[in-house]
Design a protein around this motif. Structure first.
Motif: not given
Length: 511
Positions: A66, A313-314, A317-318, A320, A322-323
């Protein structure tokens, strides 16, 4: 970088004419979070995306899928403390304050774990000056909350350069490299205070009980205690991210993994015993603790940590996040040679040599060429690769650029243009330089495809070896005699890039 700018940087004064930071508006969007994941003694090819075939690292590999892999990235030094000094200050080994591991033995019994347990002033390594500017201090200027979780190694407890005094809002882990010679320590540090654990002191180097059968797993029970330091650190990482989610944060995850001793969770060890089969036990004759399944345990340490990276990483993402998070992954130097490790079995420095004398504690490619991955969704092209010549001292300007804050004088360049696919804007190094005061004294230069190396400098050796890495990555064919003009340039770099070290033991002869 000239010596006057170096002195200015150490003094903490920024020349008004020097501006290295990006001019990106700080008000358009929330500043990106920055997570820097630093392994300890991880070989360049100890992870799948850089060629490992025996150890499973799916979560690190996913970061590469990624993001972007940097194939020409180098550590600050061939051992831990100076490499971290280079990372945090942006200075190479000709300018850095810390250039070798230094336990400050003048303090007393610094190698006695019993003495250190009783007296915290015997822990830790030599501190840097109080006015040293490190990355976290600059990022705090940009509004970042900062944390270091893992291993420090740049100033003993109570000194002027503990993590909190160098700009970290939060620290948890080992202050001292020697304390990290067990993964079941009697205590860790939370900021400036010891936090005692449900482990007792088992002195690193403790051998098997007299008469114990080295092939019997029960002989190794005493080396496993209740609280495994990497798991405690991982929980602190998740907690830090959770409580910092509403503001930009910077996290340095400076794990001690996979530095020996060989200690890992049982379920992962069993996984690799089934995969590798039975093996000869390590009885402790090369330091640290004995280990029933040394190869399986080394692999288990890395895979367990990889699993935790997946968990981080999880979590991002949880929440919001990560990006809007730049994750950088690398190692502080090449693979080790002691404590039961077997770098040749794993081909840990592939394509370079990883045998003793070619990995850690050496300025050969295997000792300082390290993996680097940068992942930032929608900013860094997924599955991309760069051969940009880069090193630890580039992290200060890169992170300042990401944060939109002015960078102090460094030896580095910002790698952000390459990360963003803007190669036409990327500044490039003419060369990279190292000097290493230990292991007989060594010097090295990387310049284009050329690699220059000198060993045994302290013994008076001045013979510069030269290798063309494009055809000879394992540094086997010395072509110095055929390229006197390159050797002349290398000697010039040796002279101009070395400044006298303030710590006398770090100085090497210059010719």
């Amino acid at each position: 970088m000239n010596s006057s700018l170096i002195k200015t940087a150490v003094a903490g004064v920024l020349p008004a004419t020097l501006t290295l930071a990006s001019c990106t508006s700080q008000n358009e969007v929330k500043k990106p979070n920055i997570i820097y994941i630093l392994a300890d003694d991880l070989g360049r090819a100890d992870i799948g995306c850089f060629g490992q075939e025996k150890i499973e690292t799916p979560n690190i590999d996913r970061l590469a899928q990624e993001g972007m892999c940097f194939t020409n990235h180098y550590s600050g030094q061939a051992v831990s403390a100076p490499s971290r000094c280079s990372l945090f200050t942006g200075l190479h080994m000709g300018h850095a304050y810390i250039r070798g591991n230094d336990e400050c033995a003048e303090r007393g019994e610094v190698w006695s774990h019993e003495a250190m347990l009783a007296d915290s002033s015997l822990e830790g390594q030599r501190p840097v000056p109080a006015n040293t500017i490190m990355i976290p201090r600059k990022l705090k200027e940009a509004g970042y909350t900062t944390a270091c979780i893992g291993k420090w190694g740049l100033g003993y407890p109570g000194s002027v350069s503990t993590p909190n005094k160098m700009g970290f809002d939060f620290f948890y882990g080992y202050n001292c490299q020697r304390q990290a010679h067990t993964y079941f320590p009697p205590f860790l540090w939370r900021n400036e205070q010891r936090e005692y654990l449900e482990n007792h002191l088992l002195v690193p180097g403790t051998k098997l009980d007299k008469g114990a059968d080295p092939r019997d797993e029960k002989s190794y029970v005493k080396y496993v205690q209740k609280q495994y330091a990497p798991d405690l650190m991982y929980q602190e990482i998740l907690d830090f991210v959770e409580r910092s989610k509403d503001e930009p944060f910077t996290l340095f995850w400076t794990t001690p993994v996979p530095h020996v001793p060989l200690q890992a969770p049982e379920r992962w060890i069993k996984h690799y015993v089934e995969k590798f089969g039975d093996e000869e036990p390590y009885i402790g004759d090369k330091g640290y603790f004995p280990c029933r399944y040394p190869r399986a345990t080394y692999a288990a340490m890395i895979s367990h940590w990889d699993e935790q990276i997946g968990g981080l990483v999880a979590k991002l993402k949880e929440l919001g996040l990560y990006e809007n998070t730049l994750i950088i992954f690398t190692s502080d130097n090449g693979p080790t040679f002691n404590g039961g490790s077997d770098s040749p079995f794993f081909d840990s420095a592939k394509p370079f040599k990883s045998e003793t004398g070619w990995g850690k504690c050496s300025l050969r490619e295997g000792g300082i060429r390290v993996p680097m991955i940068a992942c930032w969704p929608n900013h860094i092209e997924a599955g991309s690769q760069s051969d940009l010549l880069s090193a630890f001292w580039d992290m200060m300007p890169t992170m300042c650029d990401v944060a939109g804050v002015e960078c102090p004088p460094t030896d580095g360049i910002s790698m952000l243009p390459t990360m963003l696919g803007e190669d036409n804007k990327q500044e490039k190094h003419d060369f990279l330089y190292w000097e290493y005061p230990e292991a007989g004294g060594q010097k090295a230069v990387r310049m284009g495809n050329w690699k220059a190396f000198v060993k045994n400098v302290r013994k008076g050796n001045q013979d510069v070896e030269l290798y063309d890495l494009s055809v000879d990555p394992r540094e086997q064919n010395n072509v110095a005699a055929a390229h006197p003009e390159i050797i002349k340039r290398v000697l010039e770099i040796f002279r101009t890039e070395h400044t006298e070290a303030e710590i006398q033991q770090f100085n090497l002869p210059v010719w």
